[in-house]
Scaffold this motif. Sequence first.
Motif, PDB file in Angstrom:
ATOM      1  N   LEU A  18      34.284  79.379  38.037  1.00 42.16           N
ATOM      2  CA  LEU A  18      33.248  77.921  37.833  1.00 42.16           C
ATOM      3  C   LEU A  18      32.285  78.023  38.971  1.00 42.16           C
ATOM      4  O   LEU A  18      31.329  77.549  38.617  1.00 42.16           O
ATOM      5  CB  LEU A  18      34.055  76.794  37.607  1.00 42.16           C
ATOM      6  N   ASN A  19      32.551  78.290  40.008  1.00 45.17           N
ATOM      7  CA  ASN A  19      31.975  78.089  41.308  1.00 45.17           C
ATOM      8  C   ASN A  19      30.772  79.171  41.204  1.00 45.17           C
ATOM      9  O   ASN A  19      29.502  78.998  41.586  1.00 45.17           O
ATOM     10  CB  ASN A  19      32.716  78.390  42.379  1.00 45.17           C
ATOM     11  N   HIS A  20      31.187  80.195  40.543  1.00 41.06           N
ATOM     12  CA  HIS A  20      30.077  81.160  40.432  1.00 41.06           C
ATOM     13  C   HIS A  20      28.943  80.683  39.509  1.00 41.06           C
ATOM     14  O   HIS A  20      27.662  80.726  39.634  1.00 41.06           O
ATOM     15  CB  HIS A  20      30.577  82.636  39.617  1.00 41.06           C
ATOM     16  N   GLN A  21      29.203  80.169  38.520  1.00 38.55           N
ATOM     17  CA  GLN A  21      28.353  79.296  37.654  1.00 38.55           C
ATOM     18  C   GLN A  21      27.556  78.187  38.300  1.00 38.55           C
ATOM     19  O   GLN A  21      26.441  78.032  38.221  1.00 38.55           O
ATOM     20  CB  GLN A  21      28.908  78.883  36.209  1.00 38.55           C
ATOM     21  N   LEU A  22      28.452  77.514  39.150  1.00 39.66           N
ATOM     22  CA  LEU A  22      27.945  76.275  39.765  1.00 39.66           C
ATOM     23  C   LEU A  22      26.760  76.600  40.827  1.00 39.66           C
ATOM     24  O   LEU A  22      25.873  75.947  41.043  1.00 39.66           O
ATOM     25  CB  LEU A  22      29.091  75.503  40.416  1.00 39.66           C
ATOM     26  N   VAL A  23      26.816  77.656  41.482  1.00 42.23           N
ATOM     27  CA  VAL A  23      25.983  78.250  42.486  1.00 42.23           C
ATOM     28  C   VAL A  23      24.580  78.267  41.829  1.00 42.23           C
ATOM     29  O   VAL A  23      23.664  77.660  42.334  1.00 42.23           O
ATOM     30  CB  VAL A  23      26.367  79.454  43.244  1.00 42.23           C
ATOM     31  N   GLY A  24      24.427  78.887  40.730  1.00 41.40           N
ATOM     32  CA  GLY A  24      23.310  78.976  39.958  1.00 41.40           C
ATOM     33  C   GLY A  24      22.649  77.500  39.649  1.00 41.40           C
ATOM     34  O   GLY A  24      21.478  77.039  39.860  1.00 41.40           O
ATOM     35  N   LEU A  25      23.491  76.613  39.151  1.00 40.67           N
ATOM     36  CA  LEU A  25      23.334  75.266  38.768  1.00 40.67           C
ATOM     37  C   LEU A  25      22.755  74.391  39.903  1.00 40.67           C
ATOM     38  O   LEU A  25      21.767  73.877  39.906  1.00 40.67           O
ATOM     39  CB  LEU A  25      24.511  74.839  37.919  1.00 40.67           C
ATOM     40  N   ALA A  26      23.711  74.631  41.161  1.00 31.73           N
ATOM     41  CA  ALA A  26      23.376  73.891  42.203  1.00 31.73           C
ATOM     42  C   ALA A  26      21.995  74.300  42.750  1.00 31.73           C
ATOM     43  O   ALA A  26      21.302  73.506  43.403  1.00 31.73           O
ATOM     44  CB  ALA A  26      24.422  74.060  43.366  1.00 31.73           C
ATOM     45  N   LEU A  80      33.015  73.264  43.964  1.00 34.25           N
ATOM     46  CA  LEU A  80      34.297  72.955  43.776  1.00 34.25           C
ATOM     47  C   LEU A  80      35.198  73.579  44.946  1.00 34.25           C
ATOM     48  O   LEU A  80      35.316  74.566  44.995  1.00 34.25           O
ATOM     49  CB  LEU A  80      34.973  73.520  42.402  1.00 34.25           C
ATOM     50  N   HIS A  81      36.157  72.553  45.592  1.00 37.03           N
ATOM     51  CA  HIS A  81      36.764  73.194  46.508  1.00 37.03           C
ATOM     52  C   HIS A  81      37.968  73.599  45.882  1.00 37.03           C
ATOM     53  O   HIS A  81      38.459  73.157  44.872  1.00 37.03           O
ATOM     54  CB  HIS A  81      37.318  71.962  47.523  1.00 37.03           C
ATOM     55  N   PRO A  82      38.765  74.740  46.448  1.00 37.31           N
ATOM     56  CA  PRO A  82      40.048  75.044  45.974  1.00 37.31           C
ATOM     57  C   PRO A  82      41.250  74.445  46.391  1.00 37.31           C
ATOM     58  O   PRO A  82      40.886  73.201  47.116  1.00 37.31           O
ATOM     59  CB  PRO A  82      39.935  76.645  46.571  1.00 37.31           C
ATOM     60  N   LEU A  83      42.294  74.517  45.645  1.00 39.34           N
ATOM     61  CA  LEU A  83      43.719  73.856  46.388  1.00 39.34           C
ATOM     62  C   LEU A  83      43.612  74.004  47.896  1.00 39.34           C
ATOM     63  O   LEU A  83      43.621  75.282  48.283  1.00 39.34           O
ATOM     64  CB  LEU A  83      44.557  74.692  45.724  1.00 39.34           C
ATOM     65  N   SER A  84      44.142  72.897  48.527  1.00 43.87           N
ATOM     66  CA  SER A  84      44.306  72.914  50.043  1.00 43.87           C
ATOM     67  C   SER A  84      45.559  73.788  50.286  1.00 43.87           C
ATOM     68  O   SER A  84      46.342  73.881  49.268  1.00 43.87           O
ATOM     69  CB  SER A  84      44.110  71.543  50.589  1.00 43.87           C
ATOM     70  N   LEU A  85      45.671  74.032  51.346  1.00 40.70           N
ATOM     71  CA  LEU A  85      46.972  74.720  51.926  1.00 40.70           C
ATOM     72  C   LEU A  85      48.279  74.070  51.405  1.00 40.70           C
ATOM     73  O   LEU A  85      49.104  74.671  50.760  1.00 40.70           O
ATOM     74  CB  LEU A  85      46.966  75.293  53.264  1.00 40.70           C
ATOM     75  N   GLY A  86      48.154  72.693  51.857  1.00 39.49           N
ATOM     76  CA  GLY A  86      49.324  71.751  51.556  1.00 39.49           C
ATOM     77  C   GLY A  86      49.458  71.648  50.203  1.00 39.49           C
ATOM     78  O   GLY A  86      50.692  71.651  49.824  1.00 39.49           O
ATOM     79  N   ASP A  87      48.439  71.566  49.316  1.00 42.77           N
ATOM     80  CA  ASP A  87      48.555  71.389  47.862  1.00 42.77           C
ATOM     81  C   ASP A  87      49.291  72.635  47.283  1.00 42.77           C
ATOM     82  O   ASP A  87      50.092  72.518  46.422  1.00 42.77           O
ATOM     83  CB  ASP A  87      47.292  70.915  47.283  1.00 42.77           C
TER      84      ASP A  87
END
Lengths: 232, 298
Positions: free
Chosen positions: B244-252, B261-268
């Motif tokens: 998704l981020n790969h696609q978002l880079v182009g869009l952004a 988009l941030h991935p799951l945090s370590l705690g999560d």
Amino acid sequence: MPLREIFHGYGSVIAMIKLNQVHKRYPGGYQALKNVTLEIAEGEMVFLTGHSGAGKSTLLKLIAAIERPNLGSVLVNHQNVGVLKPRALPYLRRNLGIIFQDHKLLFDRSVFDNVMLPLQICGFDYRESHKRARAALDKVGLLRREKSQPIALSGGEQQRLCIARAIVNRPSILLADEPTGNLDTEYAHEIMDIFKSFHQVGVTLLISTHDESVLKNDDARVLALKHGELQT
Amino acid sequence: MRHAFDQNVGVLRRMFASKLSGVFNILVIGIALSLPAGMYVLLQNAQGLVDQFSGTPQISLFMSRDAKAADVDALRKQLEQQPEIERVQFVPRAQALEQLKKSSGLSDVIGGLSQNPLPDAFIVYPRPNQAEALDRLRTELAKLPKVEQAQLDSAWAYKLEALLKFGRMLVLILASLLSLALVAITFNTIRLQILTQREEIEVSKLIGATNAFIRRPFLYFGAIQGLLGGITAWLIISVSLMLLNHQLVGLAELYASQFALHPLSLGDSLTLLFFSMYLGWLGAWLSVARHLSQIEPR
């Protein structure tokens, strides 16, 4: 447990197994044992004979607390096993070596691993359990087959494997249900010789058999069951 | 401890012997877990956006195009007298155009305009307040003279916040249901394991195994299966976010924005793994409690 029962076992010799007026009736209404009273001393070797259906297996099952009596008491090592709590059962059975009529070997693992099972259950350490398993297999003459699968063993060898598993954690009581049942005479005598050697080192043995021929040369005590009653 | 380890490894090896069905089980658990966990990640990201904007609610006052400098001064005075307003910032129309050129990435389009289409504007910073109070203030400000339009900039953030609340409830329901499914899957797997190892259990009981001894490898199996399912879910989410981020880079890039988009945090991540392991263990425990007592030696 009342005091009377705790001290019940102390006679002239120490009674290892003691049945007192035991009745066993199965749910279907079949009366397997009627008023059986007997006493087996520590270190004694006793044969239990009788036709099939006479109650031999039932008697052994009562001692191992696989079944419970309807009436009377079954004392093993001064413990009334008929009223044992389920959580106490494992510790009773660790002191018993049981040789089953149908062997109950596990066919998904090697001969050696079959013998290892009781040691793993009792929590022996790795080195000690390997030593003991080898010794037990050596005792029954199966050491060379330790890596085989049980299915590859002959009937006599399977029976001996079952014996090795029963003795590997050095129980003080050995119960054997028709150990020579399906074996020819030569194998049967081999098995009996193994039992005699246990008797010589002080193990208490109770061996059921319908095969009178294996008894001939023995001076061991014979208890005869007939239709669930002990013959005197 | 060696013997216990040895014993458990032996039993576990036999349990994991049926590789294909084991892999499918883990896959099912992973997918089931990745649905609510993935939704949670998206919600977290949306929440991040909301926090960024709704933290400083502003009201933009756009003046009418015919407003003169005197009107601007008059309005400024009026605004500064309002007790609910902390401070105001005047944005001349020329400056607004410059800002738009910089931030929107539409400088080419704007450069082509013959005249500035933007009005003068005030950015009003109200004192920290409730959403309703802000709304009332906005209506009041809209009635001031020479004010064309008053816009509560964070209104959409509040709406999104409400939407997120709905989303969170949805995730909670989904997570509960799929957790239940995970427990059920493990319950059933362990039931089959117990059936196939019935003989071993029976013999072990005859030889003097305690219930705890017999139970242990099944509990380990359930926990390990749950954990592997959790790891699968984590991988599914991480890979999906990467795509998704790969696609978002182009869009952004098109919008000259840094959004990703941030991935799951370590705690999560750890929570996900621990939770899936616990659920696997729970399913195994329920199954063992239910089925082991039915196997008694005869």
